[in-house]
Design a protein around this motif. Structure first.
Motif, mmCIF file in Angstrom:
data_model
loop_
_atom_site.group_PDB
_atom_site.id
_atom_site.type_symbol
_atom_site.label_atom_id
_atom_site.label_comp_id
_atom_site.label_asym_id
_atom_site.label_seq_id
_atom_site.Cartn_x
_atom_site.Cartn_y
_atom_site.Cartn_z
ATOM 1 N N ARG A 118 18.108 96.666 13.304
ATOM 2 C CA ARG A 118 17.484 97.145 14.541
ATOM 3 C C ARG A 118 16.400 98.177 14.231
ATOM 4 O O ARG A 118 15.286 98.106 14.755
ATOM 5 C CB ARG A 118 18.553 97.750 15.454
ATOM 6 N N ASP A 119 16.720 99.128 13.375
ATOM 7 C CA ASP A 119 15.765 100.194 13.061
ATOM 8 C C ASP A 119 14.540 99.658 12.322
ATOM 9 O O ASP A 119 13.418 100.121 12.547
ATOM 10 C CB ASP A 119 16.458 101.294 12.259
ATOM 11 N N GLN A 120 14.752 98.668 11.451
ATOM 12 C CA GLN A 120 13.624 98.044 10.752
ATOM 13 C C GLN A 120 12.745 97.294 11.754
ATOM 14 O O GLN A 120 11.508 97.362 11.684
ATOM 15 C CB GLN A 120 14.137 97.094 9.671
ATOM 16 N N ILE A 121 13.362 96.601 12.695
ATOM 17 C CA ILE A 121 12.602 95.892 13.728
ATOM 18 C C ILE A 121 11.785 96.882 14.548
ATOM 19 O O ILE A 121 10.606 96.649 14.825
ATOM 20 C CB ILE A 121 13.540 95.053 14.625
ATOM 21 N N ARG A 122 12.403 97.999 14.930
ATOM 22 C CA ARG A 122 11.675 99.008 15.718
ATOM 23 C C ARG A 122 10.435 99.482 14.967
ATOM 24 O O ARG A 122 9.349 99.574 15.537
ATOM 25 C CB ARG A 122 12.566 100.203 16.042
ATOM 26 N N SER A 123 10.589 99.768 13.679
ATOM 27 C CA SER A 123 9.466 100.230 12.871
ATOM 28 C C SER A 123 8.343 99.180 12.825
ATOM 29 O O SER A 123 7.159 99.511 12.976
ATOM 30 C CB SER A 123 9.959 100.556 11.463
ATOM 31 N N LEU A 124 8.713 97.924 12.638
ATOM 32 C CA LEU A 124 7.713 96.846 12.603
ATOM 33 C C LEU A 124 7.027 96.687 13.955
ATOM 34 O O LEU A 124 5.809 96.469 14.022
ATOM 35 C CB LEU A 124 8.379 95.536 12.184
ATOM 36 N N VAL A 125 7.784 96.823 15.038
ATOM 37 C CA VAL A 125 7.208 96.706 16.378
ATOM 38 C C VAL A 125 6.248 97.866 16.658
ATOM 39 O O VAL A 125 5.172 97.665 17.221
ATOM 40 C CB VAL A 125 8.315 96.616 17.456
ATOM 41 N N VAL A 126 6.623 99.069 16.242
ATOM 42 C CA VAL A 126 5.736 100.229 16.421
ATOM 43 C C VAL A 126 4.412 99.996 15.698
ATOM 44 O O VAL A 126 3.327 100.239 16.252
ATOM 45 C CB VAL A 126 6.426 101.529 15.937
ATOM 46 N N ASP A 127 4.476 99.495 14.466
ATOM 47 C CA ASP A 127 3.258 99.204 13.708
ATOM 48 C C ASP A 127 2.428 98.116 14.384
ATOM 49 O O ASP A 127 1.204 98.217 14.476
ATOM 50 C CB ASP A 127 3.599 98.772 12.280
ATOM 51 N N LEU A 128 3.092 97.066 14.851
ATOM 52 C CA LEU A 128 2.395 95.981 15.551
ATOM 53 C C LEU A 128 1.714 96.498 16.808
ATOM 54 O O LEU A 128 0.541 96.197 17.066
ATOM 55 C CB LEU A 128 3.384 94.863 15.912
ATOM 56 N N LEU A 129 2.416 97.286 17.567
ATOM 57 C CA LEU A 129 1.877 97.827 18.817
ATOM 58 C C LEU A 129 0.651 98.694 18.547
ATOM 59 O O LEU A 129 -0.360 98.595 19.248
ATOM 60 C CB LEU A 129 2.965 98.632 19.523
ATOM 61 N N ALA A 130 0.711 99.508 17.492
ATOM 62 C CA ALA A 130 -0.432 100.357 17.138
ATOM 63 C C ALA A 130 -1.653 99.508 16.787
ATOM 64 O O ALA A 130 -2.790 99.915 17.013
ATOM 65 C CB ALA A 130 -0.066 101.270 15.976
#
Length: 142
Positions: A118-130
């Protein structure tokens, strides 16, 4: 006139864990600025209850989601397609940005094993969103 919202499709085999968590994060963090979809090449009967629990721990409710079948139309209408272990099952269309996120499968795992995914997914999503949404428009999620 504002630019059209980018469309992101998250794909994993069963559409019951990884792709659902990613869609939940992008929906919450994107604040309506991104069209978010998820699908699976062989959808499960129901969403993984441990994925639901892990997301609830960070204040995101994905309990109302259900696994959906991946269709060529869904892929073609997406700007970015993020695959998570679906291999060659995802159709390829010109002009669509394909990316693969190498993530462990939470299926059959307990909450202690799902939290780091979950935490790895959140990090990837934050990067994608940026990358796909202008700065200063993100939402905060703990």
């Amino acid at each position: 006139m504002s630019a059209p919202r980018p469309s992101v499709l998250f794909v994993c085999v069963h559409n019951a864990g990884r792709s659902q968590m990613a869609a939940g994060f992008l929906t919450a963090l994107g604040g309506g600025r991104v069209e978010v979809r998820s699908a699976g090449s062989a959808p499960a009967e129901a969403i993984n209850p441990v994925a639901v629990e892990a997301m609830a721990e960070v204040g995101i409710d994905i309990s109302d989601q259900a696994p959906k079948i991946l269709t060529p139309d869904t892929v073609e209408r997406s700007d970015v397609v993020i695959t998570m272990g679906c291999g060659d099952a995802c159709p390829v269309f010109p002009g669509v940005d394909y990316r693969d996120w190498a993530l462990a499968d939470p299926a059959g795992q307990g909450i202690d094993a799902v939290r780091p995914i979950r935490d790895q997914i959140r990090s990837l999503v934050v990067d994608l969103l940026a990358e796909i949404v202008p700065a200063g428009t993100e939402q905060s999620v703990r």
